[in-house]
Design an enzyme around this catalytic site. Sequence first.
Site, PDB file in Angstrom:
ATOM      1  N   LYS A  22       0.826  -1.220   0.000  1.00 31.09           N
ATOM      2  CA  LYS A  22       0.000   0.000   0.000  1.00 31.09           C
ATOM      3  C   LYS A  22       0.854   1.261   0.000  1.00 31.09           C
ATOM      4  O   LYS A  22       0.640   2.171  -0.798  1.00 31.09           O
ATOM      5  CB  LYS A  22      -0.909   0.026   1.235  1.00 31.09           C
ATOM      6  CG  LYS A  22      -1.567   1.383   1.477  1.00 31.09           C
ATOM      7  CD  LYS A  22      -2.440   1.398   2.712  1.00 31.09           C
ATOM      8  CE  LYS A  22      -1.746   1.828   3.968  1.00 31.09           C
ATOM      9  NZ  LYS A  22      -1.613   3.290   4.170  1.00 31.09           N
ATOM     10  N   ASN A  23       1.815   1.329   0.911  1.00 33.18           N
ATOM     11  CA  ASN A  23       2.545   2.585   1.067  1.00 33.18           C
ATOM     12  C   ASN A  23       3.528   2.853  -0.072  1.00 33.18           C
ATOM     13  O   ASN A  23       3.956   3.989  -0.251  1.00 33.18           O
ATOM     14  CB  ASN A  23       3.229   2.642   2.437  1.00 33.18           C
ATOM     15  CG  ASN A  23       2.192   2.818   3.542  1.00 33.18           C
ATOM     16  OD1 ASN A  23       1.044   3.178   3.277  1.00 33.18           O
ATOM     17  ND2 ASN A  23       2.583   2.549   4.776  1.00 33.18           N
ATOM     18  N   ARG A  93      -5.359  10.183   3.076  1.00 34.75           N
ATOM     19  CA  ARG A  93      -4.394  10.758   4.021  1.00 34.75           C
ATOM     20  C   ARG A  93      -3.050  11.020   3.361  1.00 34.75           C
ATOM     21  O   ARG A  93      -2.341  11.935   3.740  1.00 34.75           O
ATOM     22  CB  ARG A  93      -4.190   9.805   5.200  1.00 34.75           C
ATOM     23  CG  ARG A  93      -5.474   9.442   5.904  1.00 34.75           C
ATOM     24  CD  ARG A  93      -6.082  10.633   6.602  1.00 34.75           C
ATOM     25  NE  ARG A  93      -7.349  10.265   7.216  1.00 34.75           N
ATOM     26  CZ  ARG A  93      -8.180  11.141   7.731  1.00 34.75           C
ATOM     27  NH1 ARG A  93      -7.928  12.418   7.711  1.00 34.75           N
ATOM     28  NH2 ARG A  93      -9.305  10.729   8.270  1.00 34.75           N
ATOM     29  N   CYS A 117      -5.173  12.818  11.196  1.00 32.57           N
ATOM     30  CA  CYS A 117      -5.393  11.481  10.690  1.00 32.57           C
ATOM     31  C   CYS A 117      -6.065  10.714  11.799  1.00 32.57           C
ATOM     32  O   CYS A 117      -6.406  11.268  12.831  1.00 32.57           O
ATOM     33  CB  CYS A 117      -4.098  10.817  10.257  1.00 32.57           C
ATOM     34  SG  CYS A 117      -3.145  10.212  11.621  1.00 32.57           S
ATOM     35  N   ARG A 122      -0.767  15.032  11.703  1.00 27.69           N
ATOM     36  CA  ARG A 122       0.462  14.641  11.022  1.00 27.69           C
ATOM     37  C   ARG A 122       1.189  15.883  10.529  1.00 27.69           C
ATOM     38  O   ARG A 122       0.780  16.481   9.533  1.00 27.69           O
ATOM     39  CB  ARG A 122       0.149  13.753   9.822  1.00 27.69           C
ATOM     40  CG  ARG A 122      -0.272  12.373  10.199  1.00 27.69           C
ATOM     41  CD  ARG A 122      -0.239  11.494   8.972  1.00 27.69           C
ATOM     42  NE  ARG A 122      -0.690  10.162   9.284  1.00 27.69           N
ATOM     43  CZ  ARG A 122      -0.616   9.157   8.439  1.00 27.69           C
ATOM     44  NH1 ARG A 122      -0.123   9.328   7.238  1.00 27.69           N
ATOM     45  NH2 ARG A 122      -1.031   7.971   8.781  1.00 27.69           N
ATOM     46  N   ASP A 305       3.324   0.231  12.474  1.00 28.84           N
ATOM     47  CA  ASP A 305       2.091  -0.255  11.840  1.00 28.84           C
ATOM     48  C   ASP A 305       1.752  -1.704  12.209  1.00 28.84           C
ATOM     49  O   ASP A 305       0.744  -2.238  11.747  1.00 28.84           O
ATOM     50  CB  ASP A 305       2.172  -0.079  10.311  1.00 28.84           C
ATOM     51  CG  ASP A 305       2.148   1.390   9.926  1.00 28.84           C
ATOM     52  OD1 ASP A 305       1.658   2.207  10.729  1.00 28.84           O
ATOM     53  OD2 ASP A 305       2.624   1.728   8.816  1.00 28.84           O
ATOM     54  N   ARG A 397      -9.263   0.350   3.563  1.00 24.00           N
ATOM     55  CA  ARG A 397      -8.314   1.302   2.992  1.00 24.00           C
ATOM     56  C   ARG A 397      -6.985   0.627   2.677  1.00 24.00           C
ATOM     57  O   ARG A 397      -6.288   1.033   1.759  1.00 24.00           O
ATOM     58  CB  ARG A 397      -8.045   2.450   3.984  1.00 24.00           C
ATOM     59  CG  ARG A 397      -9.075   3.549   3.981  1.00 24.00           C
ATOM     60  CD  ARG A 397      -8.615   4.682   4.868  1.00 24.00           C
ATOM     61  NE  ARG A 397      -7.177   4.851   4.728  1.00 24.00           N
ATOM     62  CZ  ARG A 397      -6.336   5.234   5.694  1.00 24.00           C
ATOM     63  NH1 ARG A 397      -6.795   5.508   6.867  1.00 24.00           N
ATOM     64  NH2 ARG A 397      -5.060   5.347   5.467  1.00 24.00           N
TER      65      ARG A 397
HETATM   66  N1  EPU Z   1       7.006  13.995  11.391  1.00 24.56           N
HETATM   67  C1  EPU Z   1       7.309  15.290  11.708  1.00 24.56           C
HETATM   68  N2  EPU Z   1       7.394  16.196  10.684  1.00 24.56           N
HETATM   69  C2  EPU Z   1       7.193  15.850   9.383  1.00 24.56           C
HETATM   70  C3  EPU Z   1       6.880  14.511   9.061  1.00 24.56           C
HETATM   71  C4  EPU Z   1       6.792  13.594  10.102  1.00 24.56           C
HETATM   72  O1  EPU Z   1       7.512  15.644  12.879  1.00 24.56           O
HETATM   73  O2  EPU Z   1       7.284  16.725   8.511  1.00 24.56           O
HETATM   74  C5  EPU Z   1       6.941  12.983  12.471  1.00 24.56           C
HETATM   75  C6  EPU Z   1       5.544  12.388  12.636  1.00 24.56           C
HETATM   76  O3  EPU Z   1       4.746  13.165  13.481  1.00 24.56           O
HETATM   77  C7  EPU Z   1       5.858  11.015  13.213  1.00 24.56           C
HETATM   78  C8  EPU Z   1       7.208  10.664  12.586  1.00 24.56           C
HETATM   79  O4  EPU Z   1       7.765  11.893  12.125  1.00 24.56           O
HETATM   80  O5  EPU Z   1       6.027  11.111  14.597  1.00 24.56           O
HETATM   81  C9  EPU Z   1       7.158   9.689  11.412  1.00 24.56           C
HETATM   82  O6  EPU Z   1       6.265  10.155  10.420  1.00 24.56           O
HETATM   83  P1  EPU Z   1       6.422   9.783   8.882  1.00 24.56           P
HETATM   84  O7  EPU Z   1       6.534  11.028   8.118  1.00 24.56           O
HETATM   85  O8  EPU Z   1       7.511   8.752   8.742  1.00 24.56           O
HETATM   86  O9  EPU Z   1       5.035   9.092   8.592  1.00 24.56           O
HETATM   87  P2  EPU Z   1       4.168   9.207   7.273  1.00 24.56           P
HETATM   88  O10 EPU Z   1       5.052   9.295   6.092  1.00 24.56           O
HETATM   89  O11 EPU Z   1       3.116  10.220   7.429  1.00 24.56           O
HETATM   90  C10 EPU Z   1       4.146   6.642   6.794  1.00 24.56           C
HETATM   91  C11 EPU Z   1       3.116   5.603   6.558  1.00 24.56           C
HETATM   92  C12 EPU Z   1       2.400   5.275   7.859  1.00 24.56           C
HETATM   93  C13 EPU Z   1       3.420   4.825   8.894  1.00 24.56           C
HETATM   94  C14 EPU Z   1       4.536   5.875   9.040  1.00 24.56           C
HETATM   95  C15 EPU Z   1       5.671   5.421   9.947  1.00 24.56           C
HETATM   96  C16 EPU Z   1       2.471   6.071   4.300  1.00 24.56           C
HETATM   97  C17 EPU Z   1       1.426   6.548   3.373  1.00 24.56           C
HETATM   98  N3  EPU Z   1       2.163   6.091   5.577  1.00 24.56           N
HETATM   99  O12 EPU Z   1       3.456   7.793   7.271  1.00 24.56           O
HETATM  100  O13 EPU Z   1       1.539   4.208   7.560  1.00 24.56           O
HETATM  101  O14 EPU Z   1       2.800   4.641  10.146  1.00 24.56           O
HETATM  102  O15 EPU Z   1       5.109   6.180   7.747  1.00 24.56           O
HETATM  103  O16 EPU Z   1       6.253   4.254   9.452  1.00 24.56           O
HETATM  104  O17 EPU Z   1       3.539   5.640   3.886  1.00 24.56           O
HETATM  105  C18 EPU Z   1      -0.375   2.882   7.672  1.00 24.56           C
HETATM  106  O18 EPU Z   1       0.014   2.310   6.651  1.00 24.56           O
HETATM  107  O19 EPU Z   1      -1.309   2.456   8.376  1.00 24.56           O
HETATM  108  C19 EPU Z   1       0.300   4.094   8.104  1.00 24.56           C
HETATM  109  C20 EPU Z   1      -0.227   4.936   8.963  1.00 24.56           C
END
Ligand code: EPU
Length: 418
Positions: A22-23, A93, A117, A122, A305, A397
Amino acid sequence: MEKFVINGLRQLKGEVSISGCKNAAVAVLPAALLLDGPCRIENIPDIKDVDTLMTILKEMGAEVSSDDSGTVTVDPAKVNTYRADYDLLKSLRASYYLLGALLSRFNKAEVAFPGGCDFGFRPIDQHIKGFEALGATVSIEHGVVKAYAPKLASSQIYLDVVSVGATINLMLAAVKAEGTTIIENAAKEPHVVDTANFLNAMGANIKGAGTDVIRIKGVDRLPGGSYSIIPDQIEAGTFMIAAAATGGDVVVRNMIPKHLESLSAKLREMNVNLEEGEDWIRVWRSGDINKAAIKTLPYPGFPTDLHPQIAVLLCQAEGTSTITEGVWDLRFQYVDELKRMGANIKVEGRMAVIEGITHLTGAPIKATDLRAGAAMVLAGLAAKGKTEVYNIKYIDRGYERIEKKLQSLGADIERVSE
Ligand code: EPU
């Protein structure tokens, strides 16, 4: 509205095949917007998030088609807008990847920011910091992130937090920027590597994905091409835990065992048996579950996750187990639902403290987000009696036909219209 009705205590047995990641899919599909020609992507999972994203790309003018085998073709030639508004994005999202892709293609992007979210706000400050380093001016006005760059130029960007989204978004924005962009403290998740591999297959020059430092040498054109995305690490992990939680014996096929090393190590520590081959892992139980202390971390650490799912298994361990959440602040909404089934869990700060052994009993429960939803299904499978899982739109999803896959392993689970 639909729900799952599960009659628990059936041991899962047999083989299950894992779908595409998915991701990776939700990154690669927006990435197709910045290509100069069409692309063909295989192994795209048939899940709601992908469906939503394909609709968004079509509404932006892309030609998108898909077949039953999971192959999607995208021709972005006719995309003529750098805007994606809230109506289009409200149910997705991962919409932030449109920012990097549109900025790269049009030097400007206006993308609605969905904001919260299912488990908390986020932030995207690291995405914005990176776009600015590449020469963009970024503002957030009336819920829309606006980024403009007369020209994108390479830069050296150090991410203050390891972020999957920021790493991927900056790769998208930098792929055609002049010079060599360096992302330091980059995320190393399998889907980050897969997105880099996709872009390279389309003509990009990205090195180091999967390490802390990614180097992106800007190219003038990305002609397009063909790519097949990796299997879903989290779906594979969910079925591995399901096998253990039901005392079953399951071969999880079409997966990459290396991506699940942190889970495999913990399962072995918990006295679960594992055997693995090149693209499969067999999981079975032959005794009681040991307690464990788990901390979720960015890859290669234990995936956040899989946090709610492993909590279900830890209810079966004697003594006190802990799960410390190292990525998201608010990942504990599953706790109240599991308590309704008899679990003995308390949350202390960012730690769930689980006392076992608890024999879960079926109850009406709800999915509060995608992974918590998967955990509710696992809890229902492991519980005595009937469980009804509500809000399964969250599960749809990200899991392809989860009930069909579970039924093929012997689970008594039905999708029922309310
Ligand atoms: N963060 C910041 N600033 C930013 C971006 C992130 O402080 O600009 C923080 C977040 O608050 C969090 C940490 O950094 O504490 C990690 O966030 P990350 O950006 O890695 O998460 P994401 O890219 O929004 C993806 C996956 C999530 C998964 C996370 C962590 C996708 C679409 N989503 O989210 O997947 O939990 O990485 O591995 O790739 C899921 O699949 O159910 C899901 C939520």
